[in-house]
Design an enzyme around this catalytic site. Structure first.
Site, PDB file in Angstrom:
ATOM      1  N   ASP A  14     -35.109  -3.460 -45.708  1.00  0.00           N
ATOM      2  CA  ASP A  14     -34.100  -4.032 -46.194  1.00  0.00           C
ATOM      3  C   ASP A  14     -35.748  -4.283 -48.063  1.00  0.00           C
ATOM      4  OD1 ASP A  14     -32.156  -4.498 -44.646  1.00  0.00           O
ATOM      5  OD2 ASP A  14     -32.243  -6.433 -43.822  1.00  0.00           O
ATOM      6  N   LYS A  17     -34.622   0.141 -49.825  1.00  0.00           N
ATOM      7  CA  LYS A  17     -34.900   1.807 -50.490  1.00  0.00           C
ATOM      8  C   LYS A  17     -33.349   2.898 -50.554  1.00  0.00           C
ATOM      9  CE  LYS A  17     -35.714   0.805 -45.108  1.00  0.00           C
ATOM     10  NZ  LYS A  17     -35.871  -0.388 -45.585  1.00  0.00           N
ATOM     11  N   VAL A 411     -34.611  -3.932 -61.272  1.00  0.00           N
ATOM     12  CA  VAL A 411     -34.120  -5.290 -61.464  1.00  0.00           C
ATOM     13  C   VAL A 411     -32.209  -5.500 -61.600  1.00  0.00           C
ATOM     14  CG1 VAL A 411     -35.744  -5.607 -63.599  1.00  0.00           C
ATOM     15  CG2 VAL A 411     -33.758  -4.387 -64.091  1.00  0.00           C
TER      16      VAL A 411
HETATM   17  P1  GDP Z   1     -32.791  -1.024 -47.496  1.00  0.00           P
HETATM   18  O1  GDP Z   1     -32.562  -1.030 -46.157  1.00  0.00           O
HETATM   19  O2  GDP Z   1     -34.523  -1.356 -47.676  1.00  0.00           O
HETATM   20  O3  GDP Z   1     -31.881   0.076 -48.158  1.00  0.00           O
HETATM   21  O4  GDP Z   1     -32.268  -2.512 -48.176  1.00  0.00           O
HETATM   22  P2  GDP Z   1     -30.870  -3.163 -47.906  1.00  0.00           P
HETATM   23  O5  GDP Z   1     -29.699  -2.513 -49.215  1.00  0.00           O
HETATM   24  O6  GDP Z   1     -30.128  -3.127 -46.928  1.00  0.00           O
HETATM   25  O7  GDP Z   1     -30.700  -4.178 -49.332  1.00  0.00           O
HETATM   26  C1  GDP Z   1     -30.902  -4.083 -50.505  1.00  0.00           C
HETATM   27  C2  GDP Z   1     -29.977  -4.798 -51.017  1.00  0.00           C
HETATM   28  O8  GDP Z   1     -30.528  -5.124 -52.454  1.00  0.00           O
HETATM   29  C3  GDP Z   1     -28.806  -3.837 -51.113  1.00  0.00           C
HETATM   30  O9  GDP Z   1     -27.615  -4.870 -51.049  1.00  0.00           O
HETATM   31  C4  GDP Z   1     -28.957  -3.471 -52.342  1.00  0.00           C
HETATM   32  O10 GDP Z   1     -27.897  -3.472 -53.067  1.00  0.00           O
HETATM   33  C5  GDP Z   1     -30.078  -4.688 -52.954  1.00  0.00           C
HETATM   34  N1  GDP Z   1     -30.735  -4.100 -54.356  1.00  0.00           N
HETATM   35  C6  GDP Z   1     -31.749  -3.205 -54.114  1.00  0.00           C
HETATM   36  N2  GDP Z   1     -32.296  -3.970 -55.162  1.00  0.00           N
HETATM   37  C7  GDP Z   1     -32.208  -4.745 -55.936  1.00  0.00           C
HETATM   38  C8  GDP Z   1     -32.812  -4.943 -57.210  1.00  0.00           C
HETATM   39  O11 GDP Z   1     -33.878  -4.801 -58.029  1.00  0.00           O
HETATM   40  N3  GDP Z   1     -32.044  -6.209 -57.653  1.00  0.00           N
HETATM   41  C9  GDP Z   1     -31.041  -6.949 -57.427  1.00  0.00           C
HETATM   42  N4  GDP Z   1     -30.437  -7.815 -57.383  1.00  0.00           N
HETATM   43  N5  GDP Z   1     -30.271  -6.437 -55.600  1.00  0.00           N
HETATM   44  C10 GDP Z   1     -31.267  -5.021 -55.619  1.00  0.00           C
HETATM   45  P1  IMO Z   2     -33.512  -1.087 -42.777  1.00  0.00           P
HETATM   46  O1  IMO Z   2     -33.862  -0.052 -42.387  1.00  0.00           O
HETATM   47  C1  IMO Z   2     -34.423  -4.882 -41.708  1.00  0.00           C
HETATM   48  C2  IMO Z   2     -34.815  -5.703 -36.988  1.00  0.00           C
HETATM   49  C3  IMO Z   2     -34.324  -6.591 -36.208  1.00  0.00           C
HETATM   50  C4  IMO Z   2     -34.809  -7.129 -35.304  1.00  0.00           C
HETATM   51  C5  IMO Z   2     -36.573  -6.006 -35.043  1.00  0.00           C
HETATM   52  C6  IMO Z   2     -35.549  -5.034 -34.016  1.00  0.00           C
HETATM   53  O2  IMO Z   2     -31.799  -1.750 -43.251  1.00  0.00           O
HETATM   54  O3  IMO Z   2     -34.305  -1.834 -43.973  1.00  0.00           O
HETATM   55  P2  IMO Z   2     -33.659  -2.988 -33.081  1.00  0.00           P
HETATM   56  O4  IMO Z   2     -32.030  -3.368 -33.671  1.00  0.00           O
HETATM   57  O5  IMO Z   2     -34.594  -2.017 -33.617  1.00  0.00           O
HETATM   58  O6  IMO Z   2     -33.613  -3.221 -32.037  1.00  0.00           O
HETATM   59  O7  IMO Z   2     -33.582  -4.568 -34.148  1.00  0.00           O
HETATM   60  O8  IMO Z   2     -36.250  -5.518 -36.372  1.00  0.00           O
HETATM   61  N1  IMO Z   2     -34.363  -4.725 -37.870  1.00  0.00           N
HETATM   62  C7  IMO Z   2     -34.448  -4.166 -39.244  1.00  0.00           C
HETATM   63  N2  IMO Z   2     -34.431  -5.469 -40.494  1.00  0.00           N
HETATM   64  N3  IMO Z   2     -34.281  -3.678 -42.034  1.00  0.00           N
HETATM   65  C8  IMO Z   2     -33.108  -2.706 -41.381  1.00  0.00           C
HETATM   66  O9  IMO Z   2     -33.167  -1.692 -41.238  1.00  0.00           O
HETATM   67  C9  IMO Z   2     -33.558  -3.224 -39.536  1.00  0.00           C
HETATM   68  N4  IMO Z   2     -33.632  -2.698 -38.854  1.00  0.00           N
HETATM   69  C10 IMO Z   2     -33.869  -3.269 -37.509  1.00  0.00           C
HETATM   70  O10 IMO Z   2     -32.993  -7.292 -37.583  1.00  0.00           O
HETATM   71  O11 IMO Z   2     -35.545  -7.982 -35.782  1.00  0.00           O
HETATM   72 MG    MG Z   3     -30.843  -2.725 -44.654  1.00  0.00          MG
END
Ligand code: GDP
Ligand code: IMO
Ligand code: MG
Length: 422
Positions: A14, A17, A411
């Site tokens: 999270d 990416k 940001v």
């Molecule tokens: P990923 O799994 O790495 O793609 O990340 P996620 O999408 O699960 O979580 C990142 C969250 O932060 C999402 O809700 C994005 O919209 C948000 N986000 C990404 N970059 C920024 C940033 O620079 N600032 C803020 N405030 N939110 C961001």
């Molecule tokens: P993205 O790509 C954050 C965490 C789960 C759990 C552990 C194992 O959005 O960054 P699983 O479902 O793989 O058996 O879970 O890994 N987990 C993640 N946490 N972002 C993710 O993906 C995750 N994918 C799995 O919360 O702790």
């Molecule tokens: Mg994510």
């Protein structure tokens, strides 16, 4: 011959990416996922629309880019079909530019039940899995029992499916679990029909052909390095290799063909699910990070655990991945913090160390360096020259400690809220 660039998360997932892949896609011809599955939730935002992708690469909104689901990915046909449907609702027709490896493994309904049974049996020790069936599917892959996307092209596919389901039923019995698997089968086989609409390919040939044709490829990681099956905080990890080497395995690329390795990290840290988190803040500061950063899971909606940036862990993942360029996201989340901390070392059993420990249950006391907050809004900043000095100091410290430049600062969630540094 061009080289393949890799973009991956350096923390527990999270890191942003999805957003950054979407921003970088105009520089690439091809975006490819190489591991993980629908445990991922990659968000991107533009024109005030927020979109979350689970299986599909984050380059899909750029219609001129080719998107590949590589052999290392595990695909749930139901979730995949839902993703396709939501893209179509937005006017995006992905059959034109989305290709799927025949070697990618399929998540079957009983994999999800096995995931649930395994977690329930662990009780308090549970991993905190997303319960998408990821672990059991990779277990079947390495156990040489798995079903692959290419199997759907064979007349005996249904028999293979039934064989696997029956095997799972035996295991579920041992867990004293007797779920109604059949109720999920109609949707699952409908999802298989959706997969059939796509080009099912030998993606290792396709990817290497692109390399030879000098096409630019970006490999998009899922999860983060601290969730890697080998290098993460085992057993509280996912079941795939999330680190850079995973891109070679998950796409069929030779290590000599890897170019830039972009490592994404949040300005602080978050984690969903169980497992060690040395800099976790279970107080009002942690709650402020959660509120300001809207830290709730994109896949499960669970509140994310929050804490300060951990340089011990970051240096470890920079090392494992051979990061050439750092990307710092969510800097704006710290806009209202008076002081900000970074953990520079751990104290374990009275000893100071900068080594990420083997023993994930160890009592770890982080040693912090404190920074003055910038206490100003970064949201509308368009160029590095407008960065407050406190933010520059924070970035410079990270660069000097890791030895890697921070080339992008994010940001805000929107595509436009991205500053590329010179
Ligand atoms: P990923 O799994 O790495 O793609 O990340 P996620 O999408 O699960 O979580 C990142 C969250 O932060 C999402 O809700 C994005 O919209 C948000 N986000 C990404 N970059 C920024 C940033 O620079 N600032 C803020 N405030 N939110 C961001
Ligand atoms: P993205 O790509 C954050 C965490 C789960 C759990 C552990 C194992 O959005 O960054 P699983 O479902 O793989 O058996 O879970 O890994 N987990 C993640 N946490 N972002 C993710 O993906 C995750 N994918 C799995 O919360 O702790
Ligand atoms: Mg994510």
């Amino acid at each position: 011959m061009t080289k393949v660039d890799v973009l991956l998360g350096l923390q527990w997932g999270d890191e942003g990416k999805g957003k950054i892949v979407d921003v970088l896609t105009p520089n690439y011809n091809v975006v490819a996922r190489f591991q993980g599955g629908p445990n991922a939730g990659h968000s991107l935002e533009f024109n005030k629309i927020k979109h979350v992708l689970h299986t599909i690469p984050s380059g899909i909104f750029h219609t001129e880019s080719i998107n590949i689901i590589g052999n290392g990915v595990v695909v749930d046909p139901v979730i995949f079909a839902n993703e396709i449907e939501s893209l179509r609702k937005l006017g995006v027709e992905p059959t034109k530019n989305l290709l799927i490896s025949k070697k990618a493994h399929l998540i079957v309904p009983s994999h999800r039940e096995l995931d649930a049974a395994s977690e329930a049996a662990k009780g308090k020790e549970k991993i905190g899995s997303t319960l998408k069936g990821i672990g059991p599917t990779y277990m079947d892959k390495t156990g040489r029992n798995g079903l692959r996307v290419g199997d759907i092209l064979h007349p005996n596919f249904k028999d293979k499916y039934l064989q696997l389901k029956n095997k799972h039923k035996q295991v579920l019995k041992q867990y004293d679990y007797n779920p109604d698997i059949e109720q999920h089968e109609t949707a699952w086989f409908k999802g298989i029909e959706t997969i059939r609409e796509f080009a099912l390919i030998d993606s290792e040939y396709e990817v290497n052909r692109y390399i030879n044709e000098n096409k630019k490829i970006l490999a998009e990681g899922a999860q983060g390095s601290l969730l890697d099956i080998d290098f993460g905080s085992y057993p509280f990890v996912t079941s795939s290799n999330t680190v850079c080497a995973g891109a070679c395995i998950g796409l069929g690329i030779a290590p000599s063909k890897i170019g830039q390795v972009f490592g994404i990290f949040k300005t602080y840290c978050t984690r969903v699910g169980s497992g060690p988190f040395p800099t976790e803040l279970e107080d009002e500061v942690g709650q402020k990070l959660r509120d300001e950063g809207n830290e709730y899971g994109s896949t499960t909606g669970r509140p994310r655990r929050c804490g300060w940036l951990d340089l011990v862990a970051l240096k470890y993942t920079v090392m494992i991945n051979g990061i050439t360029s750092l990307i710092m996201t969510k800097a704006d989340v710290l806009d209202t913090f008076k002081t900000i901390k970074i953990a520079t070392a751990y104290r374990i059993d009275g000893q100071e160390t900068e080594i990420y420990p083997f023993d994930t249950n160890a009592e770890i006391e982080p040693i912090y360096k404190e920074f003055k907050g910038w206490e100003t809004s970064l949201t509308n900043i368009k160029s590095e020259k407008d960065f407050p000095t406190e933010l520059l100091d924070y970035i410079k410290f990270i660069e000097s400690e890791t030895g890697v430049p921070v080339t992008i600062v994010s940001v805000g969630p929107d595509r436009d809220a991205t500053i590329i540094r010179k």
